[in-house]
Design a protein around this motif. Structure first.
Motif, PDB file in Angstrom:
ATOM      1  N   ALA A 131      -2.730  11.890  12.937  1.00 51.89           N
ATOM      2  CA  ALA A 131      -1.597  11.045  13.324  1.00 51.89           C
ATOM      3  C   ALA A 131      -1.326   9.979  12.267  1.00 51.89           C
ATOM      4  CB  ALA A 131      -1.873  10.399  14.683  1.00 51.89           C
ATOM      5  N   LEU A 132      -2.377   9.377  11.728  1.00 50.19           N
ATOM      6  CA  LEU A 132      -2.198   8.357  10.688  1.00 50.19           C
ATOM      7  C   LEU A 132      -1.634   8.974   9.405  1.00 50.19           C
ATOM      8  CD1 LEU A 132      -5.446   6.221  11.174  1.00 50.19           C
ATOM      9  CD2 LEU A 132      -3.114   5.658  11.890  1.00 50.19           C
ATOM     10  N   ALA A 133      -2.086  10.175   9.071  1.00 49.37           N
ATOM     11  CA  ALA A 133      -1.565  10.836   7.873  1.00 49.37           C
ATOM     12  C   ALA A 133      -0.079  11.169   8.044  1.00 49.37           C
ATOM     13  CB  ALA A 133      -2.367  12.101   7.590  1.00 49.37           C
ATOM     14  N   VAL A 134       0.299  11.663   9.213  1.00 51.60           N
ATOM     15  CA  VAL A 134       1.705  11.958   9.480  1.00 51.60           C
ATOM     16  C   VAL A 134       2.534  10.675   9.433  1.00 51.60           C
ATOM     17  CG1 VAL A 134       3.314  12.720  11.263  1.00 51.60           C
ATOM     18  CG2 VAL A 134       1.260  14.051  10.793  1.00 51.60           C
ATOM     19  N   ALA A 135       2.020   9.603  10.024  1.00 55.59           N
ATOM     20  CA  ALA A 135       2.747   8.334  10.034  1.00 55.59           C
ATOM     21  C   ALA A 135       2.924   7.785   8.624  1.00 55.59           C
ATOM     22  CB  ALA A 135       2.017   7.326  10.913  1.00 55.59           C
ATOM     23  N   THR A 138       5.520   9.864   6.680  1.00 54.58           N
ATOM     24  CA  THR A 138       6.871   9.622   7.175  1.00 54.58           C
ATOM     25  C   THR A 138       7.379   8.248   6.754  1.00 54.58           C
ATOM     26  OG1 THR A 138       6.358  11.009   9.083  1.00 54.58           O
ATOM     27  CG2 THR A 138       8.326   9.628   9.225  1.00 54.58           C
ATOM     28  N   MET A 139       6.525   7.236   6.825  1.00 57.60           N
ATOM     29  CA  MET A 139       6.935   5.894   6.419  1.00 57.60           C
ATOM     30  C   MET A 139       7.316   5.854   4.945  1.00 57.60           C
ATOM     31  SD  MET A 139       4.211   3.525   8.524  1.00 57.60           S
ATOM     32  CE  MET A 139       4.790   2.043   7.701  1.00 57.60           C
ATOM     33  N   ALA A 140       6.564   6.559   4.113  1.00 55.04           N
ATOM     34  CA  ALA A 140       6.907   6.597   2.689  1.00 55.04           C
ATOM     35  C   ALA A 140       8.248   7.282   2.473  1.00 55.04           C
ATOM     36  CB  ALA A 140       5.804   7.316   1.914  1.00 55.04           C
ATOM     37  N   LEU A 141       8.481   8.387   3.191  1.00 48.56           N
ATOM     38  CA  LEU A 141       9.747   9.107   3.041  1.00 48.56           C
ATOM     39  C   LEU A 141      10.927   8.272   3.551  1.00 48.56           C
ATOM     40  CD1 LEU A 141      11.113  11.741   2.226  1.00 48.56           C
ATOM     41  CD2 LEU A 141      10.625  12.635   4.508  1.00 48.56           C
ATOM     42  N   ALA A 201       9.826   5.097  17.215  1.00 48.68           N
ATOM     43  CA  ALA A 201      10.979   5.144  18.111  1.00 48.68           C
ATOM     44  C   ALA A 201      11.922   3.976  17.856  1.00 48.68           C
ATOM     45  CB  ALA A 201      10.517   5.149  19.563  1.00 48.68           C
ATOM     46  N   ALA A 202      11.361   2.766  17.704  1.00 50.54           N
ATOM     47  CA  ALA A 202      12.198   1.602  17.417  1.00 50.54           C
ATOM     48  C   ALA A 202      12.844   1.719  16.039  1.00 50.54           C
ATOM     49  CB  ALA A 202      11.362   0.327  17.502  1.00 50.54           C
ATOM     50  N   GLY A 203      12.084   2.202  15.051  1.00 53.61           N
ATOM     51  CA  GLY A 203      12.658   2.376  13.724  1.00 53.61           C
ATOM     52  C   GLY A 203      13.779   3.393  13.700  1.00 53.61           C
ATOM     53  N   GLY A 204      13.596   4.498  14.410  1.00 58.17           N
ATOM     54  CA  GLY A 204      14.652   5.501  14.479  1.00 58.17           C
ATOM     55  C   GLY A 204      15.906   4.975  15.140  1.00 58.17           C
TER      56      GLY A 204
END
Length: 328
Positions: A131-135, A138-141, A201-204
Motif C-alpha cells: 500500500a505504501l509503495a502504491v501510494a 501515485t503521489m509522484a505521478l 479521496a480528498a486529493g482526487g
C-alpha cells in the motif's frame, strides 16, 4: 442474488450520485473560476456536491465488497453516461444524437467487460508495504501531472482519475480486511490504509474541482478513463484478479474497453447546438431569457465582458449662458 449482480446494482447507483456531484461541481466552478479552497469551504453548493460524492463513495465501497476491481471500476464510466441527461436537464436542452451514440457505445463496451470481469467476491488485500509503495508511486505521478503553474485541464483530470482509482483499490483492502473475522477491526493495516484512502479521496476531489474549471465533458471523460486503468493495474498485478475466458476473454475485454473508451471520447467531444428557443433573436423587442446560472437579474449586467459596451457620448446638463435662466 449473486455477488456480481449486487456489485453491478450498487455501482449503478454510485455512478448516478457521482454524475450529479460532477454536474454540481462544474456549475460551481463556472460561477467562481478564481475561488480558492477557503472560499469553497464556505460555499453551501460545494458542500452539497461533497455530500453527493460521499453518498456515491459509500455505495462504491459496498460494491467493492462484492465485486473485484476489474468489474467495479470500469462501471464508473456510467458516471459520464448519467451526467449527459443531467447536464442537459440543467442546461435546458435536449440530448443530442452524438451524445446518444456515445452513450450506446459506452454501454456496449461495458457489457463486454461485464462478461469477462465478473468473478467471485474479493478476498486478497494489499499489505502495508504494498500500500505504501502504491501510494508513493501515485503521489509522484500526480505531482508531475499537477505541478504548480500548469493550467487546469486534462492533466489535473488525469491526476484526479489516478488518485481516485488508487483510493478505490485501497478502499477494497480496508473493506475486506475490516470484515475479516480473523483480525481486529482496528489493526495496524486497516488504520494505515484507511488514512491513505482519506488522503487520495480528498486529493482526487480537489483535483477534479480544479479540472472542471475548463468545462465538464473532456475532464470528466479523462477522469472516467484514468480511474479504472489505475485500479485494474493494481487488481491484476497485486491482488491476483483474473479475467474470465482465458485468451478469448482477454480479447473480448480489450475490445469492450476500446468500444467503451470510444463512447467516452464521443461523449466528451459532443458539442450540443443551442435550441431555437434559446438562441438570441435580432429583434430589439426580444429579451433574452435569463440563464440557469444567474441568481439575480443584475448578474446579467455584471457578467458583461470588458469592452463589450458601446462607446456613446455622455449626456450632460445644458449650461446656462451668463445672465439667462435655463429653459425647462
Amino acid at each position: 442474488m449473486s455477488a456480481t449482480l449486487v456489485a453491478v446494482v450498487l455501482s449503478l447507483f454510485s455512478a448516478v450520485a457521482y454524475a450529479a456531484a460532477a454536474v454540481a461541481q462544474q456549475r460551481l466552478a463556472a460561477r467562481t473560476p478564481d475561488s480558492g479552497v477557503l472560499r469553497l469551504l464556505g460555499s453551501g453548493a460545494w458542500w452539497w456536491s461533497v455530500g453527493l460524492n460521499a453518498a456515491a463513495a459509500l455505495l462504491h465501497v459496498a460494491a467493492l465488497k462484492y465485486g473485484p476491481l476489474t468489474l467495479v471500476q470500469p462501471l464508473g464510466a456510467l458516471t459520464l453516461v448519467a451526467a449527459v441527461p443531467l447536464g442537459a436537464r440543467m442546461a435546458g436542452r435536449r440530448v443530442t444524437f452524438v451524445e446518444w451514440r456515445g452513450t450506446a457505445l459506452t454501454l456496449a463496451g461495458l457489457a463486454a467487460l461485464l462478461v469477462t470481469a465478473s468473478g467471485p467476491a474479493p478476498d486478497d488485500v494489499l499489505s502495508v508495504p504494498q500500500a505504501l509503495a502504491v501510494a508513493g508511486t501515485t503521489m509522484a505521478l500526480v505531482g508531475v501531472l499537477a505541478r504548480p503553474g500548469t493550467r487546469p485541464g486534462l492533466r489535473h483530470a488525469t491526476s484526479s482519475g489516478f488518485a481516485s482509482g488508487v483510493a478505490s483499490a485501497l478502499t477494497q483492502t480496508v473493506t475486506v480486511a475490516a470484515t475479516d473475522r480473523s483480525e481486529s477491526l482496528l489493526s495496524g493495516q486497516v488504520i494505515v490504509v484507511a488514512l491513505l484512502v482519506a488522503a487520495f479521496a480528498a486529493g482526487g476531489l480537489l483535483l477534479s474541482q480544479t479540472a472542471y474549471k475548463g468545462g465538464l465533458g473532456a475532464p470528466l471523460a479523462v477522469v472516467t478513463l484514468a480511474n479504472p486503468i489505475a485500479a485494474a493495474v493494481i487488481g491484476l498485478s497485486l491482488l491476483g484478479e483474473r479475467l474470465q475466458g482465458g485468451a478469448a476473454g482477454l480479447l473480448l475485454a480489450l475490445a469492450g474497453a476500446a468500444v467503451a473508451a470510444w463512447g467516452v471520447v464521443t461523449l466528451s467531444r459532443a458539442t450540443p447546438q443551442p435550441s431555437p428557443e434559446s438562441s438570441p433573436q435580432p429583434s430589439l423587442e426580444a429579451s433574452p431569457e435569463p440563464s440557469l446560472d444567474e441568481e439575480h437579474p443584475v448578474a446579467a449586467v455584471l457578467a458583461l465582458a470588458p469592452g463589450s459596451a458601446l462607446n456613446e457620448p455622455s449626456l450632460l446638463p445644458r449650461q446656462p449662458k451668463p445672465g439667462r435662466l435655463t429653459p425647462l
